[in-house]
Design an enzyme around this catalytic site. Structure first.
Site, PDB file in Angstrom:
ATOM      1  N   SER A 220       0.844  -1.185   0.000  1.00 16.16           N
ATOM      2  CA  SER A 220       0.000   0.000   0.000  1.00 16.16           C
ATOM      3  C   SER A 220       0.882   1.239   0.000  1.00 16.16           C
ATOM      4  O   SER A 220       1.849   1.325   0.727  1.00 16.16           O
ATOM      5  CB  SER A 220      -0.884  -0.004   1.238  1.00 16.16           C
ATOM      6  OG  SER A 220      -1.274   1.313   1.520  1.00 16.16           O
ATOM      7  N   LYS A 221       0.513   2.208  -0.848  1.00 15.25           N
ATOM      8  CA  LYS A 221       1.271   3.450  -0.906  1.00 15.25           C
ATOM      9  C   LYS A 221       1.186   4.154   0.432  1.00 15.25           C
ATOM     10  O   LYS A 221       2.000   4.973   0.767  1.00 15.25           O
ATOM     11  CB  LYS A 221       0.669   4.379  -1.960  1.00 15.25           C
ATOM     12  CG  LYS A 221       0.986   3.988  -3.362  1.00 15.25           C
ATOM     13  CD  LYS A 221       0.506   5.055  -4.304  1.00 15.25           C
ATOM     14  CE  LYS A 221       0.371   4.472  -5.699  1.00 15.25           C
ATOM     15  NZ  LYS A 221      -0.100   5.386  -6.675  1.00 15.25           N
ATOM     16  N   ARG A 222       0.141   3.859   1.132  1.00 14.49           N
ATOM     17  CA  ARG A 222      -0.066   4.570   2.401  1.00 14.49           C
ATOM     18  C   ARG A 222       0.849   4.069   3.504  1.00 14.49           C
ATOM     19  O   ARG A 222       1.044   4.719   4.490  1.00 14.49           O
ATOM     20  CB  ARG A 222      -1.526   4.466   2.823  1.00 14.49           C
ATOM     21  CG  ARG A 222      -2.320   5.631   2.264  1.00 14.49           C
ATOM     22  CD  ARG A 222      -3.805   5.389   2.286  1.00 14.49           C
ATOM     23  NE  ARG A 222      -4.341   5.633   0.947  1.00 14.49           N
ATOM     24  CZ  ARG A 222      -4.779   4.709   0.135  1.00 14.49           C
ATOM     25  NH1 ARG A 222      -4.762   3.460   0.500  1.00 14.49           N
ATOM     26  NH2 ARG A 222      -5.233   5.015  -1.045  1.00 14.49           N
ATOM     27  N   GLN A 223       1.403   2.863   3.320  1.00 18.73           N
ATOM     28  CA  GLN A 223       2.324   2.356   4.339  1.00 18.73           C
ATOM     29  C   GLN A 223       3.545   3.261   4.356  1.00 18.73           C
ATOM     30  O   GLN A 223       4.328   3.255   3.420  1.00 18.73           O
ATOM     31  CB  GLN A 223       2.802   0.955   3.969  1.00 18.73           C
ATOM     32  CG  GLN A 223       1.901  -0.150   4.472  1.00 18.73           C
ATOM     33  CD  GLN A 223       2.288  -1.445   3.789  1.00 18.73           C
ATOM     34  OE1 GLN A 223       1.674  -1.841   2.822  1.00 18.73           O
ATOM     35  NE2 GLN A 223       3.326  -2.082   4.278  1.00 18.73           N
TER      36      GLN A 223
END
Ligand code: GLU
Length: 514
Positions: A271-274
């Site tokens: 996930s890019k959000r990680q």
């Protein structure tokens, strides 16, 4: 049913491609920072360009003005630079096909959309958001694919003119033809997809005057003379739309190759959000760029057997990776990122750097800085051991024990750098310390843990000192710690000279000499 309609057909692969005048691009949107997937795309484009003496272009796709992250463009360039990916043309480098930031190219898109409008291949659409939402809701209720019904296609030129004159808000849509279309993906083979079954006519210029990704991407790839588009497989579904746009302009499309997903080792999605997959995170955590690049290359496939067969990781130089890179070897299944391998590559790179005099010198300076940053706030600089030769020895000792340079200032290795200033022992036997110092002075350098242990035991026996008490005392004198590596190991790490220095500091203190 919905799923079936959306599926794309993928046939056997014809893996040939031309390689003259290669121009490839990395086209990130500055809506966030560079992450592992993005770096893989940039790296593979860069390697491909270098392999064929081509050009690697950085183009910033900032047409979604609502999602811009203010410092993302600068950060992206810093991250690429750090990774060793050299940009031939881009916002900072310039080039003959600029500007390389899409928001500075609005007049180019305007001109091109007029061409399509004039040819009747695009049209103004005045449908309100409310109407579009309604269409969507109705389709979902009827279990149909929600899509625009192309109503504004039917407006006459006069109707359009009247609405525009009245200042009605509009966007511009591209007329999609209704046939099944195909292109040959360099990695996945023939891809067939019917856009019109799944989507209405796509917007190409939004009501704010900015182009959509699809339109700007195609116009720029053409004008920037891009020969090969290598991008993440998530864009594959858009490519037919792009091919249709190329056809509308009567342009030759570039060749397309979609890079399979990179997944976590357990098969879950990255996930890019990680936060931890941001490239800057690795940089800040002392991962070497070449370790990062090799980690990605070894996970993503696309290299000659030599690299793929390597069970023990080895960091290849960028030049070696360029030589080994082979697009035809990229498999269409997703690549798995084994995070623990990143540290293996990092250890390997640390070792490699220590073998070069120049790199070794840089490492010494970096360690010095790490030590100062880690301890200067807490202890006086004079109680830090920062002599070059000492750092050099420590680095060579530590190289098989640490994963990254910053581990060298971890809690259990703190004693290496900080000369203890107080004894944490009640009623210390300073006489024993004095005797031990005298004995050690006459010894050769003691660099082996087992013989040192014997030496310590013999010393205690000869002087009738209780071994366990003396070890406690020595540990405190040498490290100021109650726990940590064995005393013999500590002496090996510190070396004879520094051990003596610490013994002396302690003796002087106890005698009131500072
Ligand atoms: N702007 C797109 C992105 O952020 C580029 C996709 C492409 O390479 O065409 O990934």
């Amino acid at each position: 049913m919905l799923k079936l309609m959306r599926s794309i057909k993928c046939n056997s692969n014809i893996r040939t491609y031309k390689t003259d005048n290669v121009r490839v691009r990395f086209a990130p949107s500055p809506t966030g920072y560079l992450h592992l997937g993005g770096l893989r795309t940039a790296l593979y484009n860069f390697l491909f360009a270098k392999k064929y003496n081509g050009k690697f272009i950085l183009r910033i796709e900032d047409t979604d003005q609502t999602r811009l992250v203010p410092d993302a463009i600068q950060q992206l360039q810093n991250d690429l630079n750090w990774s060793g990916i050299e940009i031939d043309e881009g916002p900072s480098q310039g080039g003959c096909f600029g500007p390389y930031i899409q928001s500075s190219r609005l007049s180019v898109y305007r001109e091109h959309v007029h061409f399509l409008l004039d040819k009747g291949l695009a049209y103004h659409c005045f449908c309100s958001d409310r109407r579009l939402q309604l269409l969507r809701r109705e389709a979902l209720r009827a279990h149909e694919i929600p899509k625009y019904d192309n109503r504004c296609r039917e407006l006459s030129l006069d109707e359009v003119k009247t609405k525009l004159d009245k200042g009605e808000v509009s966007c511009i849509r591209f007329k999609i033809n209704e046939n099944e279309e195909q292109f040959n993906d360099l990695i996945y083979g023939d891809i067939t997809y019917n856009v019109s079954l799944n989507e209405g006519d796509p917007v190409i210029i939004k009501s704010d005057g900015y182009p959509t990704y699809h339109f700007a991407n195609v116009v720029d790839d053409h004008l920037m003379k891009i020969t090969h588009v290598l991008r993440g497989v998530e864009w594959q579904i858009s490519t037919i739309k792009h091919v249709l746009l190329y056809r509308a302009f009567n342009w030759n499309p570039p060749l397309f190759g979609h890079l399979p997903l990179l997944m976590n080792a357990d098969g879950t999605k990255l996930s890019k959000r990680q936060g931890d997959i941001k490239i800057s995170h690795y940089r800040e955590n002392n991962i070497f760029p070449l370790a990062m690049i090799n980690f990605i290359a070894h996970s993503g496939g696309g290299f000659s057997k030599d690299l793929e067969r390597h069970l023990k990781p080895r960091c290849y130089s960028i030049g070696e990776l360029v030589n080994q890179f082979d697009l035809t070897r990229i498999k269409s299944h997703s690549g798995k990122l084994m995070m623990e391998r990143l540290l293996e590559f990092n250890r390997h790179e640390l070792k490699r750097r220590l073998h070069s005099v120049e790199e070794e010198h840089n490492l010494i300076l970096q360690v010095k800085e790490l030590v100062q940053n880690a301890f200067c706030g807490r202890v006086l600089e004079s109680s830090l051991q920062l002599n070059q030769e000492y750092i050099r020895n420590i680095l060579h000792w530590a190289v098989n024990r640490i994963d990254k340079l910053s581990d060298i200032v971890s809690k259990d290795l703190e004693f290496i750098w900080v000369i203890p200033t107080e004894l944490k022992i009640e009623e210390p036997d300073m006489n024993a310390v004095e005797l031990f110092k005298a004995k050690l002075e006459n010894e050769e350098e003691l660099s082996e843990k087992n013989s040192l242990n014997t030496f310590l035991k013999n010393f205690c026996e000869e002087n009738k000192i209780k071994f366990s008490n003396f070890m406690k005392l020595l540990r405190s004198v040498l490290s100021g710690l109650k726990e940590g590596p064995g005393v013999a190991e500590m002496i090996v790490i510190l070396g004879k000279k520094n051990t003596l220095r610490r013994l002396e500091t302690c003796l002087n203190k106890s005698k009131g000499i500072s």
